[in-house]
Design a protein around this motif. Structure first.
Motif, PDB file in Angstrom:
ATOM      1  N   UNK A 115      52.035  44.087  45.525  1.00  0.00           N
ATOM      2  CA  UNK A 115      50.798  44.752  45.122  1.00  0.00           C
ATOM      3  C   UNK A 115      50.421  44.423  43.686  1.00  0.00           C
ATOM      4  N   UNK A 116      51.413  44.315  42.828  1.00  0.00           N
ATOM      5  CA  UNK A 116      51.130  44.025  41.430  1.00  0.00           C
ATOM      6  C   UNK A 116      50.563  42.609  41.251  1.00  0.00           C
ATOM      7  N   UNK A 117      50.976  41.686  42.078  1.00  0.00           N
ATOM      8  CA  UNK A 117      50.527  40.297  41.934  1.00  0.00           C
ATOM      9  C   UNK A 117      49.387  39.988  42.909  1.00  0.00           C
ATOM     10  N   UNK A 118      49.707  39.904  44.178  1.00  0.00           N
ATOM     11  CA  UNK A 118      48.692  39.564  45.174  1.00  0.00           C
ATOM     12  C   UNK A 118      47.653  40.667  45.333  1.00  0.00           C
ATOM     13  N   UNK A 119      48.059  41.904  45.119  1.00  0.00           N
ATOM     14  CA  UNK A 119      47.114  43.015  45.203  1.00  0.00           C
ATOM     15  C   UNK A 119      46.016  42.895  44.155  1.00  0.00           C
ATOM     16  N   UNK A 120      46.386  42.474  42.952  1.00  0.00           N
ATOM     17  CA  UNK A 120      45.382  42.255  41.905  1.00  0.00           C
ATOM     18  C   UNK A 120      44.444  41.123  42.285  1.00  0.00           C
ATOM     19  N   UNK A 121      44.985  40.086  42.901  1.00  0.00           N
ATOM     20  CA  UNK A 121      44.153  38.965  43.349  1.00  0.00           C
ATOM     21  C   UNK A 121      43.160  39.430  44.402  1.00  0.00           C
ATOM     22  N   UNK A 122      43.626  40.221  45.351  1.00  0.00           N
ATOM     23  CA  UNK A 122      42.750  40.746  46.402  1.00  0.00           C
ATOM     24  C   UNK A 122      41.665  41.624  45.791  1.00  0.00           C
ATOM     25  N   UNK A 123      42.042  42.482  44.864  1.00  0.00           N
ATOM     26  CA  UNK A 123      41.076  43.371  44.230  1.00  0.00           C
ATOM     27  C   UNK A 123      40.025  42.582  43.439  1.00  0.00           C
ATOM     28  N   UNK A 142      40.178  47.967  50.777  1.00  0.00           N
ATOM     29  CA  UNK A 142      40.871  49.250  50.879  1.00  0.00           C
ATOM     30  C   UNK A 142      42.082  49.164  51.805  1.00  0.00           C
ATOM     31  N   UNK A 143      41.892  48.606  52.985  1.00  0.00           N
ATOM     32  CA  UNK A 143      42.986  48.507  53.954  1.00  0.00           C
ATOM     33  C   UNK A 143      44.100  47.609  53.422  1.00  0.00           C
ATOM     34  N   UNK A 144      43.730  46.502  52.800  1.00  0.00           N
ATOM     35  CA  UNK A 144      44.732  45.566  52.280  1.00  0.00           C
ATOM     36  C   UNK A 144      45.546  46.157  51.137  1.00  0.00           C
ATOM     37  N   UNK A 145      44.938  46.981  50.315  1.00  0.00           N
ATOM     38  CA  UNK A 145      45.627  47.501  49.137  1.00  0.00           C
ATOM     39  C   UNK A 145      46.304  48.843  49.400  1.00  0.00           C
ATOM     40  N   UNK A 146      45.771  49.645  50.328  1.00  0.00           N
ATOM     41  CA  UNK A 146      46.323  50.981  50.554  1.00  0.00           C
ATOM     42  C   UNK A 146      47.167  51.050  51.826  1.00  0.00           C
ATOM     43  N   UNK A 155      39.376  40.190  55.818  1.00  0.00           N
ATOM     44  CA  UNK A 155      40.518  41.110  55.891  1.00  0.00           C
ATOM     45  C   UNK A 155      41.814  40.386  56.208  1.00  0.00           C
ATOM     46  N   UNK A 156      41.724  39.385  57.078  1.00  0.00           N
ATOM     47  CA  UNK A 156      42.906  38.590  57.428  1.00  0.00           C
ATOM     48  C   UNK A 156      43.381  37.807  56.207  1.00  0.00           C
ATOM     49  N   UNK A 157      42.450  37.194  55.485  1.00  0.00           N
ATOM     50  CA  UNK A 157      42.830  36.439  54.284  1.00  0.00           C
ATOM     51  C   UNK A 157      43.496  37.336  53.249  1.00  0.00           C
ATOM     52  N   UNK A 158      42.879  38.476  52.986  1.00  0.00           N
ATOM     53  CA  UNK A 158      43.447  39.394  51.998  1.00  0.00           C
ATOM     54  C   UNK A 158      44.836  39.861  52.424  1.00  0.00           C
ATOM     55  N   UNK A 159      44.981  40.179  53.694  1.00  0.00           N
ATOM     56  CA  UNK A 159      46.280  40.647  54.193  1.00  0.00           C
ATOM     57  C   UNK A 159      47.333  39.558  54.102  1.00  0.00           C
ATOM     58  N   UNK A 160      46.960  38.336  54.425  1.00  0.00           N
ATOM     59  CA  UNK A 160      47.928  37.237  54.372  1.00  0.00           C
ATOM     60  C   UNK A 160      48.402  36.955  52.949  1.00  0.00           C
ATOM     61  N   UNK A 161      47.530  37.131  51.953  1.00  0.00           N
ATOM     62  CA  UNK A 161      47.965  36.984  50.560  1.00  0.00           C
ATOM     63  C   UNK A 161      49.123  37.930  50.284  1.00  0.00           C
ATOM     64  N   UNK A 162      48.938  39.185  50.661  1.00  0.00           N
ATOM     65  CA  UNK A 162      49.940  40.204  50.350  1.00  0.00           C
ATOM     66  C   UNK A 162      51.184  40.038  51.208  1.00  0.00           C
ATOM     67  N   UNK A 163      51.007  39.752  52.491  1.00  0.00           N
ATOM     68  CA  UNK A 163      52.154  39.588  53.394  1.00  0.00           C
ATOM     69  C   UNK A 163      53.020  38.414  52.967  1.00  0.00           C
TER      70      UNK A 163
END
Length: 100
Positions: free
Chosen positions: A32-40, A77-81, A3-11
């Motif tokens: 979200x369009x860039x890093x969000x796709x990577x997280x997903x 879910x938390x990282x994207x929403x 969760x921390x890794x995913x959040x840091x990508x977006x942040x």
């Protein structure tokens, strides 16, 4: 940790977009369009890998797989929403340094 890794990508992408002169809403959208796709994509890959553990006919392995799937699914879910909502509410304050 995931969760921390995913959040840091977006942040980190959000902060980069803010520094590039975008508005808070635009920065969140681009993040979200860039890093969000990577997280997903990463989350789906991990979920599929964990789902493969259901092939093993041992209850303990299936329990581990189910636990991992729930954790990764929740982190995605938390990282994207929820994270983008938090970023928009923080806006430029995310760049503020804390002295301590």
């Amino acid at each position: 940790g995931i969760g921390v890794d995913y959040s840091l990508f977006i942040i980190s992408r959000f902060k980069e977009e803010l520094r590039g002169g975008r508005s808070v809403e635009e920065a969140a959208t681009v993040s979200l369009r860039t890093s969000g796709h990577t997280v997903l994509a990463s989350g789906v890959t991990v979920l599929v890998a964990l789902a493969a553990l259901f092939i093993v006919p041992l209850t303990v392995i299936r329990s581990i797989a189910l636990g991992g799937i729930l954790v990764v699914g929740f982190a995605v879910f938390v990282s994207i929403v929820l994270l983008p909502l938090l970023l928009v509410s923080l806006g430029h304050r995310i760049e503020r340094r804390v002295e301590g």
